[in-house]
Design a protein around this motif. Structure first.
Motif, PDB file in Angstrom:
ATOM      1  N   ARG A  29     -11.452   5.443  -9.153  1.00  0.00           N
ATOM      2  CA  ARG A  29     -10.537   5.215 -10.388  1.00  0.00           C
ATOM      3  C   ARG A  29     -11.207   5.974 -11.394  1.00  0.00           C
ATOM      4  N   ASP A  30     -10.086   6.386 -12.305  1.00  0.00           N
ATOM      5  CA  ASP A  30     -10.464   7.313 -13.528  1.00  0.00           C
ATOM      6  C   ASP A  30      -9.915   6.734 -14.924  1.00  0.00           C
ATOM      7  N   ALA A  31     -11.020   6.236 -15.579  1.00  0.00           N
ATOM      8  CA  ALA A  31     -10.589   5.570 -16.750  1.00  0.00           C
ATOM      9  C   ALA A  31      -9.392   4.105 -16.321  1.00  0.00           C
ATOM     10  N   GLY A  32     -10.008   3.727 -15.328  1.00  0.00           N
ATOM     11  CA  GLY A  32      -9.299   2.255 -14.862  1.00  0.00           C
ATOM     12  C   GLY A  32      -7.967   2.622 -13.767  1.00  0.00           C
ATOM     13  N   ARG A  33      -7.478   4.201 -13.767  1.00  0.00           N
ATOM     14  CA  ARG A  33      -6.318   4.328 -13.157  1.00  0.00           C
ATOM     15  C   ARG A  33      -6.684   4.656 -11.384  1.00  0.00           C
ATOM     16  N   LEU A  34      -6.147   4.181 -10.566  1.00  0.00           N
ATOM     17  CA  LEU A  34      -6.294   4.433  -9.315  1.00  0.00           C
ATOM     18  C   LEU A  34      -5.774   5.814  -8.921  1.00  0.00           C
ATOM     19  N   VAL A  35      -6.946   6.660  -8.497  1.00  0.00           N
ATOM     20  CA  VAL A  35      -6.733   7.911  -8.258  1.00  0.00           C
ATOM     21  C   VAL A  35      -7.122   8.288  -6.798  1.00  0.00           C
ATOM     22  N   GLY A  36      -7.564   7.516  -5.940  1.00  0.00           N
ATOM     23  CA  GLY A  36      -7.709   7.382  -4.688  1.00  0.00           C
ATOM     24  C   GLY A  36      -8.326   6.232  -3.967  1.00  0.00           C
ATOM     25  N   LEU A  37      -7.798   6.342  -2.621  1.00  0.00           N
ATOM     26  CA  LEU A  37      -7.869   5.154  -1.729  1.00  0.00           C
ATOM     27  C   LEU A  37      -8.331   5.431  -0.289  1.00  0.00           C
ATOM     28  N   LEU A  38      -9.190   4.853   0.235  1.00  0.00           N
ATOM     29  CA  LEU A  38      -9.424   4.870   1.576  1.00  0.00           C
ATOM     30  C   LEU A  38      -9.513   3.414   2.090  1.00  0.00           C
TER      31      LEU A  38
END
Length: 158
Positions: free
Chosen positions: A68-77
């Protein structure tokens, strides 16, 4: 874990705890022609919306490592821990955040699980970026298999 240079955080949680609308955006952004693997073929995945339905259906019992970047989901595994073995299922990084170490950080977090001795990941051999990342982390090709299907036209003798 926080990376100050890029200001993202990595967290492990149950995949089922993630809101669908949040992770589905990453899937829509990251799904491509070279994404399809054996699990997708077996599950009848022919489009990104099929992939999202498959992940909703099969994802309740697996884990997710999120960036997360500033709460925003930016990556998922996503993956499954079974004793000392990890199987990686899905891996997405927001298009605007690629080539910045997020994928590597997600994989490193998953591989740092206490007691983990073995890990496996299904990688489409045509996906050069995924293959390069996993190979750089010590993964090696163990098997390359073919996928055979039998559809209605084969059953009717055509």
């Amino acid at each position: 874990m926080t990376d100050d240079a890029l200001s993202f955080t990595i967290e492990r949680l149950s995949f089922g705890a993630l809101p669908v609308d949040e992770w589905a955006m990453l899937v829509r952004d990251g799904y491509h022609d070279h994404y399809t693997g054996m699990g997708e073929m077996y599950g009848g995945v022919a489009s990104v919306e099929d992939k999202i339905r498959q992940m909703r259906r099969w994802g309740e019992g697996i884990l997710a490592w999120t960036a997360r970047d500033a709460g925003r989901l930016v990556g998922l595994l996503t993956g499954d821990l079974d004793g000392d073995h990890l199987t990686v299922y899905d891996f997405f990084v927001d298009r605007g955040y690629r080539r910045r170490g997020i994928g590597r950080a997600l994989l490193a977090a998953a591989l740092a699980e206490p007691g983990l001795r073995e890990a496996a990941a299904e990688i489409n051999l045509d996906n050069a970026a995924s293959r390069a990342l996993f190979e750089s982390e010590g993964f090696r090709l163990a098997a390359a298999v073919g996928w055979f299907t039998r559809g209605p036209e084969e059953r009717s003798g055509r």
